[in-house]
Design an enzyme around this catalytic site. Structure first.
Site, PDB file in Angstrom:
ATOM      1  CB  SER A  59      15.513  21.493 -15.525  1.00  0.00           C
ATOM      2  OG  SER A  59      14.557  22.479 -14.897  1.00  0.00           O
ATOM      3  CG  HIS A 111      -1.620  -0.977   1.437  1.00  0.00           C
ATOM      4  ND1 HIS A 111      -2.931  -1.558   0.929  1.00  0.00           N
ATOM      5  CD2 HIS A 111      -1.462  -2.301   1.950  1.00  0.00           C
ATOM      6  CE1 HIS A 111      -3.207  -2.777   0.892  1.00  0.00           C
ATOM      7  NE2 HIS A 111      -2.156  -3.214   1.669  1.00  0.00           N
TER       8      HIS A 111
END
Ligand code: ARG
Length: 447
Positions: free
Chosen positions: A277, A155
């Protein structure tokens, strides 16, 4: 020139539309169209439908065309519909009437089936070798880092102790299963459709077993009508195999993107292998794995795309089937590129040690503590409650790693057993180059 010309000039726009992308796509079939024609010519002579001289002429010309193709000089001309038309035109140009005999007892429908199956066999065998390389990368990383612990998640919450050994090894075993599907698709693919003609056989006395042996198919694909139905089915089974491999790649890529994030930092790559970036100076991005994930996810839609073309076609040949060629051959290219770049990345992966020393992961040892109490004779449910209480009031502190001894656990990865399974499954594949098969065919050229 159209193979089906009967004195009426076809409208060019119709030809353009129906040929579609075949003039480019069919180039991946060229060598196999030639090899298939060689086998067909040998068989035609064997059953007496052409003479030995005619067979020799055909084999010689086909071999010359193969050389032309190897040199990249065989193109599908503008007024040709596909590779089958081009090859027949080339043969007729050199051999005259003999060239026109190559299509005896054959239709483009069984011809394209042969080409696709031979090409697919080559692609499957090549892919199996790439998968083997990736498998080896995962396994050696698993062995190398088997002592380095990782938190295992369920989970997306820290759950139990895992390790880099277990994590890398999991993807190796996943590939060991993927190749079972690939081997299955190879077996379905490697059957001889030649001689089924347009899908209803021929009245000529052909010998289908001979072409099957020459082309190294496992057996004849018997029912002529099934041969047409099988187009789409082969692609579907191959697509399932590719999708299965793609799923392994996509899920591993997702793990990498997660584990490379600042919050995890379990792994990293050298600067040359990450991207930046244009605006944020600090960025080091896992673009490679994002693109593998995206491309692999597209490959997982392939069975659905094929089903959407094939599912409600009536039996017999239908031109829709032509559209499958691009889908399937592009997917082989895409998947191969993804695997190659993944191997490069894995060769350079850096892993962090001491991850589980972080107090954040303290509780992943709680199940082991429960088991420690169980081994002292406390019933499991009571032990569970004792430890749950300790976790709740924060008095649980990590125990040392207990023994994991059973097969497939952190302490007993069974990489050797998995490698043995993998090696056994690899026996289904066999690389057989077009050149090798051509040499074999040329032995049938008599003086
Ligand atoms: N380009 C065609 C294909 O890939 C070849 C077979 C053509 N057969 C026909 N009956 N028109 O399906």
């Amino acid at each position: 020139m159209k193979l089906w010309e009967k004195g009426i000039d076809p409208e060019p726009a119709i030809i353009e539309f129906t040929a579609g992308k075949d003039r480019e796509t069919d180039l991946v079939l060229t060598k196999w169209d030639i090899i298939g024609s060689m086998a067909h010519a040998i068989m035609l002579a064997d059953v007496g439908l052409i003479s030995d001289d005619e067979k020799n002429g055909l084999l010689k010309s086909l071999h010359a065309l193969l050389k032309l193709d190897e040199a990249g000089s065989l193109v599908i001309e503008k007024d040709m519909e596909d590779i089958h038309s081009q090859i027949e035109k080339e043969l007729s140009a050199v051999l005259g009437a003999t060239g026109k005999k190559i299509h005896t007892g054959r239709s483009r429908n069984d011809q394209v089936l042969v080409d696709i199956r031979l090409r697919t066999r080559e692609e499957i065998d090549n892919l199996s070798l790439l998968i083997q390389r990736l498998f080896n990368s995962f396994q050696s990383l698993s062995e190398k880092h088997k002592e380095v612990l990782l938190p295992g998640y369920t989970h997306m919450q820290p759950a139990m102790v895992s390790s880099f050994g277990l994590w890398f090894g999991a993807y190796a075993e996943s590939l060991a299963d993927d190749i079972v599907i690939l081997a299955g698709s190879r077996a379905i693919n490697n059957q001889n459709p030649l001689g089924t003609a347009a899908g209803y056989g021929t009245t000529l006395p052909i010998n289908r077993q001979l072409t099957s042996d020459l082309l190294e198919f496992d057996n004849i694909l018997f029912n002529s009508a099934y041969a047409s139905l099988s187009r789409g089915k082969i692609e579907m089974s191959v697509a399932s195999a590719l999708a299965s491999v793609a799923q392994t790649l996509a899920r591993f890529s997702m793990d990498i993107c997660l584990y490379m994030s600042a919050e995890f930092r379990f792994i990293d790559f050298p600067d040359e292998l990450v991207t930046g970036s244009s605006i944020m100076p600090q960025k080091r991005n896992p673009d490679v794995f994002e693109l593998i994930r995206g491309r692999a996810n597209i490959i997982q839609t392939l069975p659905g795309q094929i089903a959407s073309v094939v599912s409600n076609l009536p039996s017999g040949y239908n031109r829709d089937l032509q559209l499958l060629k691009n889908l399937i051959f592009n997917a082989f290219d895409d998947l191969s590129e993804c695997i190659k770049i993944m191997i490069l990345m894995l060769d350079n992966i850096k892993i962090k040690t001491n991850i589980t020393a972080n107090p954040l992961y303290n509780t992943i040892f709680s199940t082991e503590e429960v088991n420690r109490l169980v081994r002292q004779g406390i019933p499991f449910r009571d032990a569970y409650k004792v430890v749950a209480e300790m976790v709740k009031n924060s008095s649980f502190s990590k125990t040392t790693l207990a023994d994991y001894v059973h097969e497939g656990s952190v302490g007993n990865l069974c990489n050797k057993e998995i490698a043995d399974l993998f090696a056994k499954r690899m026996e289904s594949f066999r690389n057989m180059s077009a050149a090798e098969l051509a040499d074999k065919m040329m032995k049938y050229a008599t003086k």
